[in-house]
Design a protein around this motif. Structure first.
Motif, short mmCIF file in Angstrom:
data_model
loop_
_atom_site.label_atom_id
_atom_site.label_comp_id
_atom_site.label_asym_id
_atom_site.label_seq_id
_atom_site.Cartn_x
_atom_site.Cartn_y
_atom_site.Cartn_z
N ASP A 184 2.70 9.36 -10.72
CA ASP A 184 1.78 9.39 -11.86
C ASP A 184 1.08 10.74 -11.98
O ASP A 184 0.81 11.21 -13.10
CB ASP A 184 0.73 8.28 -11.73
N ARG A 185 0.79 11.35 -10.84
CA ARG A 185 0.11 12.66 -10.85
C ARG A 185 1.09 13.81 -10.98
O ARG A 185 0.70 14.97 -10.91
CB ARG A 185 -0.71 12.81 -9.56
N TYR A 220 10.28 18.65 -14.22
CA TYR A 220 9.04 18.28 -13.53
C TYR A 220 8.95 18.79 -12.10
O TYR A 220 7.85 18.91 -11.56
CB TYR A 220 8.89 16.75 -13.51
N MET A 221 10.07 19.08 -11.48
CA MET A 221 10.04 19.47 -10.07
C MET A 221 9.51 20.88 -9.90
O MET A 221 10.05 21.84 -10.43
CB MET A 221 11.45 19.36 -9.46
N ARG A 222 8.44 20.99 -9.16
CA ARG A 222 7.82 22.28 -8.88
C ARG A 222 6.98 22.16 -7.62
O ARG A 222 6.48 21.07 -7.30
CB ARG A 222 6.94 22.73 -10.05
N PRO A 223 6.77 23.26 -6.89
CA PRO A 223 5.89 23.20 -5.71
C PRO A 223 4.45 22.87 -6.12
O PRO A 223 3.99 23.28 -7.18
CB PRO A 223 5.98 24.61 -5.14
N VAL A 273 5.49 14.51 -7.49
CA VAL A 273 6.89 14.33 -7.11
C VAL A 273 7.64 13.78 -8.32
O VAL A 273 7.04 13.28 -9.27
CB VAL A 273 7.04 13.37 -5.91
N SER A 274 8.97 13.88 -8.27
CA SER A 274 9.80 13.38 -9.38
C SER A 274 10.91 12.50 -8.83
O SER A 274 11.48 12.79 -7.77
CB SER A 274 10.43 14.55 -10.14
N ARG A 275 11.24 11.43 -9.54
CA ARG A 275 12.35 10.57 -9.15
C ARG A 275 13.68 11.15 -9.64
O ARG A 275 13.75 11.74 -10.70
CB ARG A 275 12.17 9.17 -9.73
N TYR A 276 14.72 10.91 -8.85
CA TYR A 276 16.05 11.33 -9.26
C TYR A 276 16.52 10.48 -10.45
O TYR A 276 16.28 9.27 -10.51
CB TYR A 276 17.05 11.20 -8.12
N ASP A 277 17.19 11.13 -11.39
CA ASP A 277 17.84 10.40 -12.48
C ASP A 277 19.16 11.10 -12.78
O ASP A 277 19.27 12.33 -12.62
CB ASP A 277 16.96 10.37 -13.73
N PRO A 278 20.18 10.37 -13.18
CA PRO A 278 21.51 10.97 -13.38
C PRO A 278 21.59 11.93 -14.55
O PRO A 278 22.59 12.66 -14.69
CB PRO A 278 22.42 9.75 -13.60
N TYR A 279 20.56 11.96 -15.40
CA TYR A 279 20.59 12.83 -16.58
C TYR A 279 19.93 14.19 -16.32
O TYR A 279 19.94 15.05 -17.19
CB TYR A 279 19.89 12.14 -17.75
N GLY A 280 19.34 14.35 -15.14
CA GLY A 280 18.73 15.63 -14.80
C GLY A 280 17.37 15.86 -15.40
O GLY A 280 16.89 17.01 -15.45
N ARG A 313 0.84 -1.21 0.00
CA ARG A 313 0.00 0.00 0.00
C ARG A 313 0.87 1.26 0.00
O ARG A 313 0.52 2.27 -0.62
CB ARG A 313 -0.93 0.00 1.20
N VAL A 314 2.03 1.21 0.67
CA VAL A 314 2.91 2.37 0.73
C VAL A 314 3.55 2.64 -0.62
O VAL A 314 3.59 3.78 -1.09
CB VAL A 314 3.97 2.18 1.83
N SER A 315 4.04 1.59 -1.28
CA SER A 315 4.65 1.80 -2.59
C SER A 315 3.61 2.24 -3.61
O SER A 315 3.91 3.04 -4.52
CB SER A 315 5.35 0.53 -3.06
N ARG A 316 2.37 1.76 -3.48
CA ARG A 316 1.29 2.23 -4.37
C ARG A 316 1.05 3.72 -4.18
O ARG A 316 0.81 4.45 -5.16
CB ARG A 316 0.00 1.46 -4.10
#
Length: 323
Positions: A272-273, A288-291, A276-283, A262-265
């Motif tokens: 999906d919404r 996508y990162m915004r308040p 939040v954005s996942r870190y990736d080494p390519y930047g 349930r937590v990972s979901r």
């Protein structure tokens, strides 16, 4: 010890406390939102973590409330509060608000606040929440310092595989590639000491490490109030929602999920919404990162609760699902 502050013509709320900071932050967020809307007298009632509440419920008494003003609402977060909430209602009246999906039938409470990742499909009156409610107060974006970024680290958990080397590598890469930014890294009670030692050996000039042992209970809230971005390990779900509520841009430091919990979901829904954005080494995360303005579950749930309890049709079922 029971604290109380009584005034006339106000809503009386008993806030039952089990001594766990995370649970108390949830109920504090809700009652603070109520106090921002109308006069509310909040009475904090410590109940401990034992099972005496269920005995009181069977007996039809709850001695703890004997000398308190009768409640309009009884709020509790954490399993240890459930028996006490029901015993208090039986003895003194009031509406019960359970801040989770309880292990007993949810219909025993007047309203439950249930995270959407629990996928509740029962027949109680409930409000579906995005994660757990917290006590963080949103801060205007213009008051934040764009040169400061907070990194919050969790640790081994039931829901994610803790890969210390991968977390160190991601933090190192993130901090090294943003030399113009001052990063503040803090830990949690679950963070292994070996992680802190590893980060200290890396010795990045634009990284300040402040372990949880060197912070007070308000440190995270105060720090989130002035930083522009926050990076959080995926296992630290409560900190993810705290950062969203503070209206900072939120990035995730990647960990592998242990199956479809349930937590990972819940984390996947946030991604999906595009909240939040996942870190990736390519930047790629930068685009996508915004308040997320207006993300305040305590405020939203408070509005729904007050409207429901103030209506004359309180016998109808309250169902508030997220869309």
């Amino acid at each position: 010890m029971i604290s109380q502050n009584r005034s006339n013509n106000s809503l009386v709320v008993w806030r039952l406390l089990d001594g766990k900071p995370g649970h108390e932050h949830q109920s504090q967020g809700l009652v603070t939102a109520m106090q921002q809307r109308r006069p509310v007298d909040v009475i904090d009632v410590p109940v401990g973590r034992g099972g005496s509440g269920w005995l009181s419920l069977v007996a039809g008494i709850w001695p703890t409330g004997k000398h308190l003003p009768k409640p309009d609402m009884i709020v509790g977060a954490g399993h240890a509060t459930h028996g006490h909430m029901l015993a208090a209602k039986r003895a003194y009246g009031g509406k019960t608000v359970c801040m989770m999906q309880p292990s007993v039938p949810a219909e025993m409470f007047d309203v439950c606040l249930i995270p959407e990742h629990d996928q509740y499909r029962g027949f109680s009156s409930f409000i579906e929440t995005r994660g757990v409610i917290n006590h963080i107060q949103p801060t205007a974006t213009e008051k934040k310092d764009s040169s400061d970024v907070l990194i919050m680290i969790g640790g081994p958990s039931k829901h994610f595989v803790w890969d210390e080397l991968a977390v160190v590598a991601q933090v190192y890469d993130l901090v090294r590639k943003h030399a113009e930014v001052h990063f503040i890294l803090t830990t949690s009670r679950r963070t292994p000491a070996s992680f802190v030692s590893a980060m200290q050996r890396v010795s990045l000039v634009n990284l300040t490490i402040i372990p949880i042992a060197d912070t007070d209970k308000d440190w995270v809230q105060t720090t989130l109030a002035h930083v522009s971005n926050a990076w959080v390990t995926e296992d630290s779900v409560s900190m993810v929602y705290e950062a969203l509520t503070a209206q900072v841009a939120v990035g995730l430091i990647n960990l592998s999920a242990k199956g479809n919990s349930r937590v990972s979901r819940g984390i996947e829904k946030l991604i999906d919404r595009q909240l939040v954005s996942r870190y990736d080494p390519y930047g790629l995360y930068r685009q996508y990162m915004r308040p997320v303005l207006g993300f305040n579950e305590a405020s939203r749930c408070c509005e729904a609760l007050l409207a429901y309890f103030n209506s004359h049709a309180t016998k109808r079922r309250l169902v508030s699902r997220l869309t």
